[in-house]
Design a protein around this motif. Sequence first.
Motif, PDB file in Angstrom:
ATOM      1  N   GLU A 252     -11.997   9.626   2.687  1.00 23.50           N
ATOM      2  CA  GLU A 252     -10.764   8.819   2.418  1.00 23.50           C
ATOM      3  C   GLU A 252      -9.897   8.504   3.474  1.00 23.50           C
ATOM      4  OE1 GLU A 252      -8.305  10.556  -0.670  1.00 23.50           O
ATOM      5  OE2 GLU A 252      -9.742   9.957  -2.343  1.00 23.50           O
TER       6      GLU A 252
ATOM      7  N   ASP B  49      -7.540   3.355  10.457  1.00 26.84           N
ATOM      8  CA  ASP B  49      -7.026   3.196   9.182  1.00 26.84           C
ATOM      9  C   ASP B  49      -7.823   2.663   7.877  1.00 26.84           C
ATOM     10  OD1 ASP B  49      -5.248   2.643   6.935  1.00 26.84           O
ATOM     11  OD2 ASP B  49      -4.105   1.101   7.853  1.00 26.84           O
TER      12      ASP B  49
ATOM     13  N   HIS C 231      -7.585   1.831   5.036  1.00 22.81           N
ATOM     14  CA  HIS C 231      -7.030   0.896   3.962  1.00 22.81           C
ATOM     15  C   HIS C 231      -6.801  -0.234   4.566  1.00 22.81           C
ATOM     16  CE1 HIS C 231      -5.456   4.956   2.837  1.00 22.81           C
ATOM     17  NE2 HIS C 231      -5.766   4.457   1.463  1.00 22.81           N
TER      18      HIS C 231
ATOM     19  N   SER D 127      -4.704  -4.551   3.222  1.00 24.66           N
ATOM     20  CA  SER D 127      -3.777  -4.777   2.211  1.00 24.66           C
ATOM     21  C   SER D 127      -4.221  -5.337   0.894  1.00 24.66           C
ATOM     22  CB  SER D 127      -2.754  -5.783   2.626  1.00 24.66           C
ATOM     23  OG  SER D 127      -3.653  -7.146   3.039  1.00 24.66           O
ATOM     24  N   ARG D 128      -3.664  -5.041  -0.084  1.00 21.44           N
ATOM     25  CA  ARG D 128      -4.305  -5.961  -1.402  1.00 21.44           C
ATOM     26  C   ARG D 128      -4.829  -7.540  -0.996  1.00 21.44           C
ATOM     27  NH1 ARG D 128      -1.271  -5.835  -6.834  1.00 21.44           N
ATOM     28  NH2 ARG D 128      -0.045  -6.945  -5.685  1.00 21.44           N
TER      29      ARG D 128
ATOM     30  N   ILE E 138      -1.846  -1.420  -1.166  1.00 22.61           N
ATOM     31  CA  ILE E 138      -3.121  -1.311   0.029  1.00 22.61           C
ATOM     32  C   ILE E 138      -4.251  -0.873  -0.904  1.00 22.61           C
ATOM     33  CG2 ILE E 138      -1.640  -0.952   1.919  1.00 22.61           C
ATOM     34  CD1 ILE E 138      -2.208   2.199   1.591  1.00 22.61           C
ATOM     35  N   VAL E 139      -5.416  -0.912  -0.449  1.00 21.83           N
ATOM     36  CA  VAL E 139      -6.562  -0.639  -1.200  1.00 21.83           C
ATOM     37  C   VAL E 139      -7.549   0.310   0.027  1.00 21.83           C
ATOM     38  CG1 VAL E 139      -8.816  -1.470  -2.275  1.00 21.83           C
ATOM     39  CG2 VAL E 139      -6.780  -2.748  -2.277  1.00 21.83           C
ATOM     40  N   ASN E 140      -8.188   1.383  -0.466  1.00 20.55           N
ATOM     41  CA  ASN E 140      -9.048   2.021   0.377  1.00 20.55           C
ATOM     42  C   ASN E 140     -10.360   1.295   0.465  1.00 20.55           C
ATOM     43  OD1 ASN E 140     -11.219   4.266   0.666  1.00 20.55           O
ATOM     44  ND2 ASN E 140      -9.121   5.285   1.275  1.00 20.55           N
TER      45      ASN E 140
END
Length: 184
Positions: free
Chosen positions: A53, A123, A125, A127-128, A169-171
């Motif tokens: 993750e 990183d 993630h 952004s959405r 944010i989205v993984n």
Amino acid sequence: MAYLIPSLRLWLVTLLVCVVGYTLLVLTFAQSVAPFRANGSIIIVDGRAVGSELVAQKFTSDRYFWPRPSAADYDAMGAAGSNLSPTSETLAKRAADTVARYGATPANPVPADLVAASGGGLDPHISRGGALYQVRRVARARGIDPAAVARLVNDGAIVPGGPFAPDPIVNVLQLNLALDRVKP
């Protein structure tokens, strides 16, 4: 010479307390409070480790969401930001290639986080907005309704900073794993 033996004893005690003792204390605490995080946040699917993750992975297929660019080529052993200056031709070419890869136009500009690498280059993630920007491409490649893919993005979005950093944010790895569970 009279101070050598007491100094060595003090050094040994300090070493045992500060290095061995402290490390064991922190490790024991972390394993008891948050073992998943303490062990690297490794995601297991069907008994196989598929990633962490906490570390970005390279996804290049149109069937998957793409992460931020990585100055370290997604190698956790070489985690580092780029040392290229904003005026670097190499950096400008890499950004232009990334923008072209996304098919961005002046009317449909690509979100900045999809073009610029993070400080450490790993990183996990985006952004959405960066994920929603990729929905049409992913949905088309998978033969899935874009609204269903957008729902996955919105369902997976988190706001880690609360009111202090309100941008969701989205993984990317978790989002791609959720995509793999969707049947076209």
